[in-house]
Design a protein around this motif. Structure first.
Motif, PDB file in Angstrom:
ATOM      1  N   SER A  19       0.860  -1.175   0.000  1.00  0.00           N
ATOM      2  CA  SER A  19       0.000   0.000   0.000  1.00  0.00           C
ATOM      3  C   SER A  19       0.907   1.240   0.000  1.00  0.00           C
ATOM      4  CB  SER A  19      -0.895  -0.073   1.243  1.00  0.00           C
ATOM      5  OG  SER A  19      -1.733   1.038   1.305  1.00  0.00           O
ATOM      6  N   ASP A  20       0.487   2.318   0.652  1.00  0.00           N
ATOM      7  CA  ASP A  20       1.328   3.527   0.708  1.00  0.00           C
ATOM      8  C   ASP A  20       2.562   3.255   1.564  1.00  0.00           C
ATOM      9  OD1 ASP A  20      -0.578   4.858  -0.725  1.00  0.00           O
ATOM     10  OD2 ASP A  20      -1.608   5.612   1.055  1.00  0.00           O
ATOM     11  N   LEU A  21       3.697   3.766   1.125  1.00  0.00           N
ATOM     12  CA  LEU A  21       4.923   3.601   1.904  1.00  0.00           C
ATOM     13  C   LEU A  21       4.967   4.665   2.999  1.00  0.00           C
ATOM     14  CD1 LEU A  21       7.688   2.160   2.147  1.00  0.00           C
ATOM     15  CD2 LEU A  21       8.626   3.965   0.684  1.00  0.00           C
ATOM     16  N   THR A  22       5.041   4.226   4.247  1.00  0.00           N
ATOM     17  CA  THR A  22       5.092   5.202   5.345  1.00  0.00           C
ATOM     18  C   THR A  22       6.393   5.126   6.145  1.00  0.00           C
ATOM     19  OG1 THR A  22       3.974   3.682   6.854  1.00  0.00           O
ATOM     20  CG2 THR A  22       2.577   5.212   5.631  1.00  0.00           C
ATOM     21  N   ALA A  23       7.081   3.970   6.110  1.00  0.00           N
ATOM     22  CA  ALA A  23       8.283   3.836   6.938  1.00  0.00           C
ATOM     23  C   ALA A  23       9.395   3.118   6.181  1.00  0.00           C
ATOM     24  CB  ALA A  23       7.953   3.068   8.214  1.00  0.00           C
ATOM     25  N   ILE A  24      10.612   3.572   6.417  1.00  0.00           N
ATOM     26  CA  ILE A  24      11.794   2.962   5.806  1.00  0.00           C
ATOM     27  C   ILE A  24      12.684   2.468   6.939  1.00  0.00           C
ATOM     28  CG2 ILE A  24      13.823   3.394   4.360  1.00  0.00           C
ATOM     29  CD1 ILE A  24      12.152   5.635   3.020  1.00  0.00           C
ATOM     30  N   GLN A  25      12.858   1.156   6.994  1.00  0.00           N
ATOM     31  CA  GLN A  25      13.696   0.572   8.042  1.00  0.00           C
ATOM     32  C   GLN A  25      15.070   0.297   7.442  1.00  0.00           C
ATOM     33  OE1 GLN A  25      12.938  -3.445   9.908  1.00  0.00           O
ATOM     34  NE2 GLN A  25      12.429  -2.110  11.638  1.00  0.00           N
ATOM     35  N   VAL A  26      16.107   0.737   8.127  1.00  0.00           N
ATOM     36  CA  VAL A  26      17.462   0.629   7.588  1.00  0.00           C
ATOM     37  C   VAL A  26      18.369  -0.094   8.574  1.00  0.00           C
ATOM     38  CG1 VAL A  26      19.460   1.930   6.758  1.00  0.00           C
ATOM     39  CG2 VAL A  26      17.156   2.779   6.299  1.00  0.00           C
ATOM     40  N   ASN A  27      19.032  -1.125   8.100  1.00  0.00           N
ATOM     41  CA  ASN A  27      20.024  -1.827   8.924  1.00  0.00           C
ATOM     42  C   ASN A  27      21.385  -1.188   8.671  1.00  0.00           C
ATOM     43  OD1 ASN A  27      22.004  -3.661   9.934  1.00  0.00           O
ATOM     44  ND2 ASN A  27      20.397  -5.200  10.033  1.00  0.00           N
ATOM     45  N   LEU A  28      21.917  -0.509   9.698  1.00  0.00           N
ATOM     46  CA  LEU A  28      23.173   0.233   9.520  1.00  0.00           C
ATOM     47  C   LEU A  28      24.407  -0.635   9.694  1.00  0.00           C
ATOM     48  CD1 LEU A  28      22.377   3.696  11.177  1.00  0.00           C
ATOM     49  CD2 LEU A  28      22.572   3.143   8.744  1.00  0.00           C
ATOM     50  N   GLY A  29      24.236  -1.907  10.038  1.00  0.00           N
ATOM     51  CA  GLY A  29      25.399  -2.790  10.128  1.00  0.00           C
ATOM     52  C   GLY A  29      25.273  -3.796  11.246  1.00  0.00           C
ATOM     53  N   TYR A  30      26.168  -4.766  11.249  1.00  0.00           N
ATOM     54  CA  TYR A  30      26.051  -5.882  12.191  1.00  0.00           C
ATOM     55  C   TYR A  30      26.938  -5.733  13.429  1.00  0.00           C
ATOM     56  CZ  TYR A  30      23.740  -8.219   8.270  1.00  0.00           C
ATOM     57  OH  TYR A  30      22.890  -8.543   7.246  1.00  0.00           O
ATOM     58  N   ARG A  31      27.696  -4.628  13.528  1.00  0.00           N
ATOM     59  CA  ARG A  31      28.531  -4.464  14.720  1.00  0.00           C
ATOM     60  C   ARG A  31      27.633  -4.147  15.911  1.00  0.00           C
ATOM     61  NH1 ARG A  31      32.589  -0.484  16.393  1.00  0.00           N
ATOM     62  NH2 ARG A  31      31.913   0.859  14.695  1.00  0.00           N
ATOM     63  N   CYS A  32      27.951  -4.782  17.026  1.00  0.00           N
ATOM     64  CA  CYS A  32      27.153  -4.558  18.228  1.00  0.00           C
ATOM     65  C   CYS A  32      28.076  -4.740  19.431  1.00  0.00           C
ATOM     66  CB  CYS A  32      25.999  -5.565  18.300  1.00  0.00           C
ATOM     67  SG  CYS A  32      24.874  -5.224  19.678  1.00  0.00           S
ATOM     68  N   ASN A  33      27.841  -3.996  20.480  1.00  0.00           N
ATOM     69  CA  ASN A  33      28.643  -4.163  21.698  1.00  0.00           C
ATOM     70  C   ASN A  33      28.222  -5.418  22.470  1.00  0.00           C
ATOM     71  OD1 ASN A  33      26.233  -2.504  22.082  1.00  0.00           O
ATOM     72  ND2 ASN A  33      26.786  -2.528  24.230  1.00  0.00           N
ATOM     73  N   GLN A  34      27.075  -5.991  22.119  1.00  0.00           N
ATOM     74  CA  GLN A  34      26.621  -7.234  22.747  1.00  0.00           C
ATOM     75  C   GLN A  34      26.755  -8.389  21.750  1.00  0.00           C
ATOM     76  OE1 GLN A  34      23.274  -5.164  25.633  1.00  0.00           O
ATOM     77  NE2 GLN A  34      22.659  -6.922  24.423  1.00  0.00           N
ATOM     78  N   GLN A  35      26.526  -9.584  22.279  1.00  0.00           N
ATOM     79  CA  GLN A  35      26.588 -10.781  21.428  1.00  0.00           C
ATOM     80  C   GLN A  35      25.534 -11.754  21.965  1.00  0.00           C
ATOM     81  OE1 GLN A  35      30.636 -12.051  21.073  1.00  0.00           O
ATOM     82  NE2 GLN A  35      30.288 -12.945  19.063  1.00  0.00           N
ATOM     83  N   CYS A  36      24.278 -11.412  21.767  1.00  0.00           N
ATOM     84  CA  CYS A  36      23.197 -12.177  22.403  1.00  0.00           C
ATOM     85  C   CYS A  36      23.043 -13.561  21.764  1.00  0.00           C
ATOM     86  CB  CYS A  36      21.880 -11.427  22.265  1.00  0.00           C
ATOM     87  SG  CYS A  36      21.957  -9.759  22.897  1.00  0.00           S
ATOM     88  N   LEU A  37      22.657 -14.513  22.581  1.00  0.00           N
ATOM     89  CA  LEU A  37      22.486 -15.887  22.113  1.00  0.00           C
ATOM     90  C   LEU A  37      21.471 -15.983  20.975  1.00  0.00           C
ATOM     91  CD1 LEU A  37      22.370 -17.940  25.425  1.00  0.00           C
ATOM     92  CD2 LEU A  37      24.170 -17.946  23.672  1.00  0.00           C
ATOM     93  N   HIS A  38      20.382 -15.204  21.081  1.00  0.00           N
ATOM     94  CA  HIS A  38      19.283 -15.359  20.129  1.00  0.00           C
ATOM     95  C   HIS A  38      19.413 -14.437  18.922  1.00  0.00           C
ATOM     96  CE1 HIS A  38      18.265 -11.696  22.147  1.00  0.00           C
ATOM     97  NE2 HIS A  38      17.360 -11.449  21.226  1.00  0.00           N
TER      98      HIS A  38
END
Ligand code: SF4
Ligand code: SF4
Length: 332
Positions: A19-38
């Motif tokens: 339908s109408d585009l209202t939101a753009i989700q952007v993944n800025l990268g996989y670096r993270c200070n955590q390393q969660c199991l899931h």
């Protein structure tokens, strides 16, 4: 890790159109200070993938001419991308609402001084992962001391005006939109549907207020998708078919009309475009007329309206029970 896509691609999930585009989700990268199991994207401190300045520039070109009003930033920890603050300032300067999907602890990382104040000054909405209100469960899933850090950060955000349900004072928050929004996110630990969102929200609210004086706007419950590490674990334990039956049997037609893929697109760190974050994880990109993966640089000239969404059996995760999306339950 077991691949789940071969088990999901043959589907009878009903067709849906954008339908109408209202939101753009952007993944800025996989670096993270955590390393969660899931973690769905296997994010961690040693991951190098991040959206570079060229792709961010192409993204900005698209934001300027797209009709979408919301930019939704995710990762990894999106704040660790060196262009994060500049992108936020740009999106705000062109009148967009910005959401930061924040793991909370990143605000205490070296080099991130002033980040909480920056988010508040810019009026950025924060959606924070807090998979339980009890310390033992959070630390088991996300790592030692994550709970204590998360609580400290939530208190800091509250002190800046975030999550104050009664605060509509623009002079204090710098945000005319009824204060600074702080939402929390929950997903179940195992192969079950989330509990009713409203009841769980009340439990979170009571516990966090009584023990830590913390307030927040909304709790979002998210159904676990039978993909990536969660799906692989189900396969290893022989629970994949059972979980798929649960999702299918819990299908609710009314949720299908509110699916987030009808009005959101998801962009990966390299700039490729998907109907949603889950399709990104399953490597199901949108394609151009030549059959190549659609890139953000070519999106300006692409009409997404009414385009069929790329569905597979994992989509039953969005329509089961109370429904599920990046904004929580669809039907509470
Ligand atoms: S905080 Fe989020 S992105 Fe980072 S490792 Fe945990 S689940 Fe993954
Ligand atoms: S997983 Fe959910 S959001 Fe993604 S395409 Fe399927 S129904 Fe839409």
């Amino acid at each position: 890790m077991h691949a789940t896509f071969p088990l999901l691609k043959e589907t009878d999930f009903p067709g849906i159109n954008r339908s109408d585009l209202t939101a753009i989700q952007v993944n800025l990268g996989y670096r993270c200070n955590q390393q969660c199991l899931h973690c769905h994207v296997n994010a961690g401190p040693n991951r190098k993938e991040e959206m570079n300045a060229k792709t961010i520039s192409q993204l900005k070109d698209y934001l300027l001419c797209a009709d979408a009003s919301t930019l939704d930033l995710t990762g990894g920890a999106p704040e660790l991308n060196p262009n994060f603050r500049e992108l936020v300032c740009y999106a705000k300067s062109i009148g967009m609402h910005v959401i930061d999907r924040c793991n909370l602890t990143v605000l205490e990382e070296p080099g991130q001084e002033g980040l909480a104040e920056f988010l508040a000054e810019q009026g950025v909405e924060i959606t924070a992962s807090l998979p339980c209100y009890l310390e033992e469960n959070v630390n088991a899933q996300r790592g030692k001391e994550v709970y204590a850090k998360s609580i400290r950060v939530l208190q800091k955000l509250n002190s800046l005006g975030y999550g104050d349900l009664h605060n509509d004072d623009e002079s204090k928050t710098g945000n005319a939109n009824n204060g600074l929004i702080l939402n929390l996110m929950f997903n179940p630990q195992g192969p079950v549907l989330p509990p009713p969102q409203q009841q769980l929200e009340a439990d979170y609210r009571q516990y966090l207020a009584e023990h830590f004086g913390i307030t927040f706007n909304q709790l979002f419950t998210l159904t676990n998708m039978p993909i990536k590490r969660f799906g692989s674990t189900l396969i290893s334990k022989g629970g994949f078919e059972g979980y798929m039956s649960l999702l299918r049997d819990s299908f609710k037609e009314e949720n299908a009309h509110q699916l987030m893929c009808r009005n959101t697109i998801s962009i990966d760190w390299q700039g490729y475009v998907y109907d949603c974050d889950f399709n990104q994880l399953l490597d199901m990109p949108l394609v151009d007329q030549g059959g190549s993966s659609l890139h953000i640089r070519n999106l300006i000239n692409t009409n997404l309206q009414d385009r069929p969404v790329m569905v597979a059996d994992h989509c039953y995760g969005c329509t089961a029970g109370q429904g599920s999306s990046c904004g929580g339950a669809l039907n509470t």
